[in-house]
Write an enzyme that holds these catalytic residues in place. Sequence first.
Site, short mmCIF file in Angstrom:
data_model
loop_
_atom_site.label_atom_id
_atom_site.label_comp_id
_atom_site.label_asym_id
_atom_site.label_seq_id
_atom_site.Cartn_x
_atom_site.Cartn_y
_atom_site.Cartn_z
N GLY A 70 0.56 -1.28 0.13
CA GLY A 70 -0.22 -0.06 0.06
C GLY A 70 0.92 1.33 0.07
N THR A 237 13.02 -7.91 -9.75
CA THR A 237 12.69 -9.19 -10.04
C THR A 237 11.21 -9.15 -9.08
OG1 THR A 237 14.87 -9.86 -10.36
CG2 THR A 237 13.05 -11.62 -10.00
N CYS A 324 1.71 6.90 20.85
CA CYS A 324 2.59 6.92 22.09
C CYS A 324 3.45 5.82 22.02
CB CYS A 324 1.83 6.72 23.36
SG CYS A 324 0.38 7.91 23.68
C1 LIG Z 1 -2.10 -0.65 5.51
C2 LIG Z 1 -2.38 0.57 5.06
C3 LIG Z 1 -1.19 1.13 4.21
C4 LIG Z 1 -0.07 0.82 4.02
O1 LIG Z 1 0.08 -0.37 3.26
P1 LIG Z 1 1.30 -1.52 3.54
O2 LIG Z 1 1.27 -2.45 2.38
O3 LIG Z 1 1.40 -1.75 4.81
O4 LIG Z 1 2.46 -0.47 2.98
C5 LIG Z 1 -1.94 2.43 3.43
N1 LIG Z 1 -2.95 2.62 3.46
C6 LIG Z 1 -4.01 2.29 4.52
C7 LIG Z 1 -5.38 3.05 4.39
C8 LIG Z 1 -3.63 1.26 5.23
O5 LIG Z 1 -4.61 0.68 5.90
#
Ligand SMILES: *Cc1c(COP(=O)(O)O)cnc(C)c1O
Length: 395
Positions: A70, A237, A324
């Site tokens: 993400g 890759t 925190c």
């Molecule tokens: C978890 C999350 C991400 C980050 O995704 P990763 O695969 O952990 O980098 C980005 N946006 C939202 C809304 C998420 O819940």
Amino acid sequence: MKIYADNAATTKMSKTAIAAMMPYMEEYFGNPSSLYTAGQKAKEAIESARATVAELIGADPREIVFTSGGSESDNQAILSAAALGRAAGKRHIVSDGIEHHAVLHTLKKLEREGFEVTYLPVHENGIVRPEELENALREDTCLVSVMYANNEIGTVQPICEIGARCRQRGILFHTDAVQAVGHIPINVAKDHVDLLSASAHKFHGPKGVGFLYARRGVKLSNLIEGGAQERGKRAGTENVPGIVAMSAAMREAVEKMDENAQKLITLRDYLIAGLSEIPHSALNGDAARRLPSNVNFCFEGIEGESLLLLLDDLGIAASSGSACTSGSLDPSHVLLAIGRVHDVAHGSLRLSLGEDTTREEVDYIVESVKNVVEKLRSFSPVWRDLTAGKTKFYL
Ligand SMILES: *Cc1c(COP(=O)(O)O)cnc(C)c1O
């Protein structure tokens, strides 16, 4: 009891996804760029996964780029749109205050480079208003980035209305759909989305793999330079086992979506009803327009961190909005954005249910949270002042 109620942070891999990836670690481990059979098998598996992922969001396979998750997808989507904007002399972006840090920190970087960002309010219910988006759009707006569903309070945004308004004006629309993919229905064509981010580990796939959807004609800039993998848009890759497992997990999640959602909504609302009995508490985010799995509460007079630790002792894995633990005393930016004052935002608890959560587990969670909140309040000087009338209750 051991209860995992932190599915918004990450999910357990499904058996289907694990089984799907195994042959690509043991047998077809070849490099997809190689010409011999093991490599070609891996290449075919990637293309088949691309077709699956595309089909499940209403896209064309050529519109899918596999990434490491993400965060990478968010970065690439936003930086690509910004590069296109810069080239056209447009340096204004519209977003909102409750985005994931992968979006917010990328926007901050662009602000330092001369972009101007308008952050839309999300109001008490945690939802953007399309008419306010309309008013924020300008001649020089190059991108709108609004998440599909929020990771802390679970609110689902009016993506289709936002997308339609952007498309009408020819402005690129990106949505961080990491919490939505595999959980609620998504169709990029119907929603008028140009760029969409997803991550496998949020829908029972493996960590470290995700995808970026970029509508045909939207030119992506590379974050990673190197080989010509992913049509030259993402060098390196390919994570073949991860990609294969992601597509298997996604198909399974989409096939079981309706059944799972119905079950989860019933459990979610039962949990919300149980926790609402705790005095001076409040649900965060809209009660109806939220993810089937998400429950987020504030309890006045306590610290979310202490609540989490005591729940962990009782076998419950949950999360708190405040940061925190990461060394900062700032409460969640999401809870502040929906108008919670600092003290109240500190006493937050997020429970994100999974497809295998049971009613007995929910009963145990309610019982445990009630006891722990009462215990923490009995030690709390803040609570003493509140009950003595020295300070006033917010909730
Ligand atoms: C978890 C999350 C991400 C980050 O995704 P990763 O695969 O952990 O980098 C980005 N946006 C939202 C809304 C998420 O819940």
